[in-house]
Design a protein around this motif. Structure first.
Motif, short mmCIF file in Angstrom:
data_model
loop_
_atom_site.label_atom_id
_atom_site.label_comp_id
_atom_site.label_asym_id
_atom_site.label_seq_id
_atom_site.Cartn_x
_atom_site.Cartn_y
_atom_site.Cartn_z
N THR A 1 0.83 -1.20 0.00
CA THR A 1 0.00 0.00 0.00
C THR A 1 0.87 1.26 0.00
N GLY A 2 1.93 1.24 0.80
CA GLY A 2 2.83 2.39 0.86
C GLY A 2 3.54 2.65 -0.45
N LYS A 3 4.04 1.59 -1.09
CA LYS A 3 4.73 1.76 -2.37
C LYS A 3 3.80 2.31 -3.44
N LEU A 4 2.57 1.81 -3.45
CA LEU A 4 1.59 2.30 -4.42
C LEU A 4 1.26 3.77 -4.16
N GLY A 5 1.05 4.11 -2.91
CA GLY A 5 0.67 5.47 -2.54
C GLY A 5 1.76 6.50 -2.79
N MET A 6 3.01 6.05 -2.89
CA MET A 6 4.11 6.98 -3.15
C MET A 6 4.24 7.35 -4.63
N LEU A 7 3.55 6.63 -5.49
CA LEU A 7 3.60 6.93 -6.92
C LEU A 7 2.81 8.20 -7.23
N GLU A 8 3.35 9.01 -8.11
CA GLU A 8 2.67 10.24 -8.53
C GLU A 8 1.35 9.92 -9.21
N GLY A 9 0.28 10.55 -8.76
CA GLY A 9 -1.03 10.35 -9.38
C GLY A 9 -1.74 9.07 -8.98
N VAL A 10 -1.24 8.40 -7.92
CA VAL A 10 -1.83 7.13 -7.47
C VAL A 10 -2.20 7.26 -5.99
N SER A 11 -3.42 6.84 -5.65
CA SER A 11 -3.86 6.76 -4.26
C SER A 11 -4.17 5.31 -3.95
N ALA A 12 -3.80 4.86 -2.74
CA ALA A 12 -4.06 3.48 -2.33
C ALA A 12 -4.39 3.43 -0.85
N LYS A 13 -5.40 2.65 -0.52
CA LYS A 13 -5.82 2.45 0.88
C LYS A 13 -6.15 0.98 1.08
#
Length: 83
Positions: free
Chosen positions: A64-76
């Motif tokens: 979840t953290g790796k995904l959320g760190m991408l520009e233009g990507v939100s993850a929960k």
């Protein structure tokens, strides 16, 4: 699979340049993925992905953290109560 948790990660991709990066990261965690569903919402020009996992909490949090760190990507992540 002791200490594993069942979780759903909701991912919203607002920058289409991030799609391949998201797929690369998901591939790295493929051993834990039960299933995934992607919905391209063309009207709003976003992509929505749901990923269901059976994994240790630290792996789910890491993904979840790796995904959320991408520009233009939100993850929960949403966890099942059953441990």
């Amino acid at each position: 699979m002791e200490n594993n948790r069942i979780a759903v990660i909701g991912i919203i991709i607002e920058d289409t340049d991030g799609i391949s990066k998201v797929n690369d990261i998901l591939h790295d965690y493929s051993d834990f993925i039960i299933g995934r569903m992607g919905i391209p919402y063309r009207k709003e020009n976003i992509n929505i992905i749901s990923v269901v996992l059976n994994a240790p909490s630290d792996k789910i949090n890491s993904l979840t953290g790796k995904l959320g760190m991408l520009e233009g990507v939100s993850a929960k992540a949403l966890y099942a109560n059953k441990k």
